[in-house]
Design a protein around this motif. Structure first.
Motif, PDB file in Angstrom:
ATOM      1  N   ILE A  25       0.712  -1.096   0.264  1.00  0.00           N
ATOM      2  CA  ILE A  25      -0.078   0.140   0.069  1.00  0.00           C
ATOM      3  C   ILE A  25       0.808   0.981  -0.266  1.00  0.00           C
ATOM      4  CG2 ILE A  25      -1.173   1.176   1.180  1.00  0.00           C
ATOM      5  CD1 ILE A  25      -2.286  -1.538   2.454  1.00  0.00           C
ATOM      6  N   ILE A  26       1.834   1.110   0.940  1.00  0.00           N
ATOM      7  CA  ILE A  26       2.545   2.826   0.647  1.00  0.00           C
ATOM      8  C   ILE A  26       3.268   2.373  -0.978  1.00  0.00           C
ATOM      9  CG2 ILE A  26       5.000   2.910   2.055  1.00  0.00           C
ATOM     10  CD1 ILE A  26       4.400   2.112   4.760  1.00  0.00           C
ATOM     11  N   SER A  27       3.740   1.984  -1.008  1.00  0.00           N
ATOM     12  CA  SER A  27       4.372   1.944  -2.316  1.00  0.00           C
ATOM     13  C   SER A  27       3.398   2.784  -3.426  1.00  0.00           C
ATOM     14  CB  SER A  27       4.960   0.503  -2.576  1.00  0.00           C
ATOM     15  OG  SER A  27       3.750  -0.628  -3.432  1.00  0.00           O
ATOM     16  N   GLU A  34      -7.036   6.768   2.096  1.00  0.00           N
ATOM     17  CA  GLU A  34      -8.011   5.960   3.598  1.00  0.00           C
ATOM     18  C   GLU A  34      -7.417   5.273   3.802  1.00  0.00           C
ATOM     19  OE1 GLU A  34     -11.182   7.391   5.475  1.00  0.00           O
ATOM     20  OE2 GLU A  34     -12.429   6.471   4.833  1.00  0.00           O
ATOM     21  N   LEU A  35      -7.013   4.598   4.854  1.00  0.00           N
ATOM     22  CA  LEU A  35      -7.252   2.632   5.316  1.00  0.00           C
ATOM     23  C   LEU A  35      -7.961   2.679   6.576  1.00  0.00           C
ATOM     24  CD1 LEU A  35      -3.144   2.296   5.298  1.00  0.00           C
ATOM     25  CD2 LEU A  35      -5.106   2.387   3.193  1.00  0.00           C
ATOM     26  N   VAL A  36      -8.880   1.794   5.800  1.00  0.00           N
ATOM     27  CA  VAL A  36      -9.574   1.442   7.389  1.00  0.00           C
ATOM     28  C   VAL A  36      -9.554   0.170   7.523  1.00  0.00           C
ATOM     29  CG1 VAL A  36     -12.517   1.443   7.828  1.00  0.00           C
ATOM     30  CG2 VAL A  36     -11.648   3.392   6.215  1.00  0.00           C
ATOM     31  N   PHE A  37      -8.956   0.026   8.771  1.00  0.00           N
ATOM     32  CA  PHE A  37      -8.966  -1.515   9.379  1.00  0.00           C
ATOM     33  C   PHE A  37      -9.655  -2.189  10.380  1.00  0.00           C
ATOM     34  CE2 PHE A  37      -4.390   0.757   8.615  1.00  0.00           C
ATOM     35  CZ  PHE A  37      -3.850  -0.619   7.891  1.00  0.00           C
ATOM     36  N   ASP A  58       1.848   8.528   6.815  1.00  0.00           N
ATOM     37  CA  ASP A  58       0.677  10.025   6.390  1.00  0.00           C
ATOM     38  C   ASP A  58      -0.499   9.953   5.708  1.00  0.00           C
ATOM     39  OD1 ASP A  58       3.782  11.355   6.873  1.00  0.00           O
ATOM     40  OD2 ASP A  58       4.524  10.805   4.988  1.00  0.00           O
ATOM     41  N   THR A  59      -0.615   8.788   6.016  1.00  0.00           N
ATOM     42  CA  THR A  59      -1.876   8.711   5.194  1.00  0.00           C
ATOM     43  C   THR A  59      -3.281   8.565   6.272  1.00  0.00           C
ATOM     44  OG1 THR A  59      -0.857   7.025   3.787  1.00  0.00           O
ATOM     45  CG2 THR A  59      -3.197   6.372   4.254  1.00  0.00           C
ATOM     46  N   ALA A  60      -4.903   8.471   5.855  1.00  0.00           N
ATOM     47  CA  ALA A  60      -5.238   9.091   6.861  1.00  0.00           C
ATOM     48  C   ALA A  60      -5.407   7.633   7.322  1.00  0.00           C
ATOM     49  CB  ALA A  60      -6.739   9.411   6.612  1.00  0.00           C
ATOM     50  N   ILE A  61      -5.903   7.291   8.705  1.00  0.00           N
ATOM     51  CA  ILE A  61      -5.726   5.694   8.927  1.00  0.00           C
ATOM     52  C   ILE A  61      -6.885   5.875  10.087  1.00  0.00           C
ATOM     53  CG2 ILE A  61      -5.173   3.562  10.152  1.00  0.00           C
ATOM     54  CD1 ILE A  61      -2.315   4.495   8.831  1.00  0.00           C
TER      55      ILE A  61
END
Length: 288
Positions: A25-27, A34-37, A58-61
């Motif tokens: 994902i980072i790459s 945004e990432l939703v875990f 730095d991504t919205a999580i």
């Protein structure tokens, strides 16, 4: 600012594979995500890994950890939490096939007035690639959710995942889109993801859903789009009989059998009579 993609990732004891998922994902070159875990209460290091990633990224999580009723319940929770314009569901052992996947999908969305965009997926470690590039393939054999991007408004129509389908709820939901002429679907010949083959759909079969498969397509006026209607119907009948043999979802199985008995389909009268006798046999034997 509203993110373009929400990547929804259900997790449970995923620490052995999660890092490679995060790295993929980072790459990605495309960053408006945004990432939703949604963690089901892991007992390994999964929650710690997500917490550390959230602290440093730095991504919205968004992240929750609590007991759930399985992967589709977790995915439903993720939909409630997600704020993006488009949704993508990814497993904790999945990896994007290349750094430009999200960029290519984004560009496709910008050029096509579609509600659902999908591509190819490859299962690991088998190396099997699934290319659902025709409507017949999608309607007849299923489609992996890891290859699909959904416009969020689609779920206003489809609703959430049906938890009564333990393995194929994602296929059921996706079929609602493909069977509705109001929605446009767009296939792209792009490998989206390498998915782990330890999930439920790789080791279990959803007899409940597939007992209903032909009925769903018929009621959605999509059955005539199948190249082999008889094969699909026979599989659905077989699944009804399997449910009766195991004494599972009996009322649902019988409602499907009744539909196949009373509606026009490739079965002739003798075949329908034999189907009814077999269903009665297994139902009586199971109840006894």
């Amino acid at each position: 600012m509203t993110p373009f993609f929400s990547i929804i990732i259900p997790l449970f004891n995923s620490s052995k594979t999660l890092q490679q998922t995060l790295d993929s994902i980072i790459s990605q070159n495309f960053k408006d995500v945004e990432l939703v875990f949604i963690d089901g209460g892991s007992t390994d290091d999964t929650r710690l890994m997500v917490s550390n990633f959230k602290r440093d990224a730095d991504t919205a999580i968004q992240f929750i950890s609590e007991p759930d009723k399985g992967i589709y319940d977790a995915m439903n929770k993720g939909m409630d939490m997600a704020t993006g314009q488009w949704f993508y569901f990814m497993g904790g052992d999945d990896t994007f096939a290349a750094p430009d996947v999200l960029t290519i999908v984004y560009n496709t969305i910008q050029s096509e007035n579609a509600h659902l965009v999908y591509g190819n997926v490859t299962g690991l470690p088998s190396g099997t690639t699934y290319t659902d590039d025709t409507l017949n393939k999608v309607l007849s054999r299923g489609i992996h959710h890891q290859g699909i991007f959904y416009k969020r408004q689609v779920f206003d129509y489809t609703g959430k995942y049906d938890l009564t389908f333990k393995v194929a709820a994602d296929y059921h939901l996706t079929l609602k889109v493909f069977c509705n002429p109001a929605f446009k679907t767009q296939y792209i010949n792009l490998e989206i993801v390498h998915f782990g083959e330890a999930g439920l759909s790789s080791v279990l079969y959803d007899y409940r859903f597939y007992s209903y498969h032909y009925r769903f397509l018929a009621q959605s006026k999509a059955v005539n789009k199948l190249e082999d209607k008889g094969l699909c119907l026979n599989q659905s009948v077989y699944c009804c009989l399997c449910l009766a043999k195991e004494g599972q979802s009996m009322s649902f199985a019988w409602s499907n059998i009744f539909y196949y008995l009373t509606h026009a389909n490739p079965l002739n009268i003798l075949q329908k009579f034999k189907m009814l006798l077999r269903m009665l046999f297994w139902s009586v034997r199971t109840s006894g």
